[in-house]
Design an enzyme around this catalytic site. Sequence first.
Site: not given
Ligand code: FAD
Ligand code: SIN
Length: 536
Positions: A13-14, A41, A44, A227, A358, A369
């Site tokens: 998402i970021a 992402t 989630a 978690h 993240e 968090r």
């Molecule tokens: P990510 O979504 O992890 O994306 C990182 C990206 O970087 C990926 O595409 C990866 O392939 C890429 N990448 C990594 N290293 C490299 C590299 N060296 N070169 C190129 N690409 C690379 N948070 C909430 O707020 N609500 C929720 O309900 C929630 N539920 C969750 C449930 C689960 C099972 C998990 C695991 C997490 C949950 N979280 C939730 C946390 C949240 O999903 C994450 O913190 C958030 O999605 C992080 O987004 P991001 O874009 O920073 O990283």
């Molecule tokens: C969950 O759905 O319990 C995950 C929510 C979060 O990591 O913020």
Amino acid sequence: MRSYDYVIVGSGIAGLYAALMAREHGSVLVLTKGGVDESNTKYAQGGIAAAVGPDDSPGLHLEDTLEAGAGLVDPEAASILTSEAADRIADLVRFGVPFDSVDGEVALGREAAHSRSRIIHAGGDSTGFHIEVTLSEVARHSSVTIMEHSQALDVVAEDGIAKGIVALDARTNVTQEFACRHLILATGGCGQLYRVSTNPPVATADGVALAYRSGAEVMDMEFIQFHPTALRLPGVPVFLISEAVRGEGALLLNAEGERFMPGYDDRAELAPRDIVARAIVTEMTRTASDSVYLDVTHLPPERTAARFPQIMNYCRRYGLDITRDRIPVSPAAHYMMGGVRTNAWGETNIANLYACGETACTGVHGANRLASNSLLETVVFAKRVIERTLAAAPAPTSPVLDAVKLPDSLSGQHHAGIYRPEGDAMPRIGAPARALPFAESPLSLATLQALMWEKAGIVRDGAGLAEAALTLSMWQRSAPAPSDRPSHELSNLLIAGRLVAEAALIRQESRGAHYRTDFPNTSDAWRRHTTFRRDA
Ligand code: FAD
Ligand code: SIN
């Protein structure tokens, strides 16, 4: 060498949201090391927190965020987070994310440590999937260039200014360099550090490691969120059972069938995650069991099915009907509160190098968090990063928060300022008093994950952390130079693991997600951040 205005590393998402904002202002390349949707992402479940309900306000959301963060939340950053939430949700709606509604109003769920129902979700418990699919589709059909299977390895910097990135084509093993005006790290978390984790294989802390190698400051790495409730069935991959399930009224029972959370905290099942996770570990130990149980059998089955279709289907696949059967659960590594240190505009201490999502440590989570604040943080601060790149000439940033002062007992002398754990000089923890069984095992992802789980996990102590730090430093020295995606990932995990273990060793107290049996109390003297920077 190809050149872009923006190179964004990561397509969660970021990264995708930043790319969609940046495309208005220049050429954009997104590098992602797997397929575009491989990310935390996508998994989630619970949703995104935002104070949009009639009984809610950004101020109340801020209060809950500060409370959960156990004294280490940066109030300015958290205030930005909570006050800009509604506008960023509106952006996601405009991109087409199909958030759930009831009678035409956005549906709001409840999660632990939130004083109001404020969790916006999609597909019941498939929020991340809908976000990832929607944003990646919009990006694919836009001017954004997405390069899959392209793993960022190293920042290219000159005179302290980021100029580009070196990336590895994971299919051909060929490296190439991309130049850019703005380099944005959005590489997600470090869940693969731990044997039991909710995170997918891509979560290998690459952004933290490559930023650290390039001289960027990394903050608060000791704070790893576990978690409380991941499905625990023999032979079944770890799968999250959302906190929203407890928000709907699920109860936690121990192996003897007794509800235990009210004995640990007045908020019972809705206490903050660190408290629930540690209570579960205590109950598992006390009853010599490898799980406790989440019970939703008293809730109306049709409500459970409508609200949690993904969880229900996943459990059914393994023979569990959650409307009739209790769900065996235990804690799992879930989220990295620390990361690449940024200010409120996503700037690092290296000019033109930004971090969001993240992988960044903006200070909004502190020591723990608040549920569903992570997805929110990604979009709020990704937006600010792009705004910052439009400012006339953003100056290189200066440190934004106090660095840690090492306690005498660890270093034998006072160290005010940045702590630098790199090279053979570290760790300054003396010779091991006993054998190091892990260090005698060959380094592999599995041995690394077992070490971190046992010695730097939910419950820690100085001896275990020292053993972890020393073992990691020995592995770092003996590991061959990385040459392909898995070995680069392992090398990055070693750096991240070392940062976690060293920071946890330094912090001689318990606070939020960091719990030490040898320092079980929170200490005002430690109301400060740990910051690491590599020597040039
Ligand atoms: P990510 O979504 O992890 O994306 C990182 C990206 O970087 C990926 O595409 C990866 O392939 C890429 N990448 C990594 N290293 C490299 C590299 N060296 N070169 C190129 N690409 C690379 N948070 C909430 O707020 N609500 C929720 O309900 C929630 N539920 C969750 C449930 C689960 C099972 C998990 C695991 C997490 C949950 N979280 C939730 C946390 C949240 O999903 C994450 O913190 C958030 O999605 C992080 O987004 P991001 O874009 O920073 O990283
Ligand atoms: C969950 O759905 O319990 C995950 C929510 C979060 O990591 O913020």
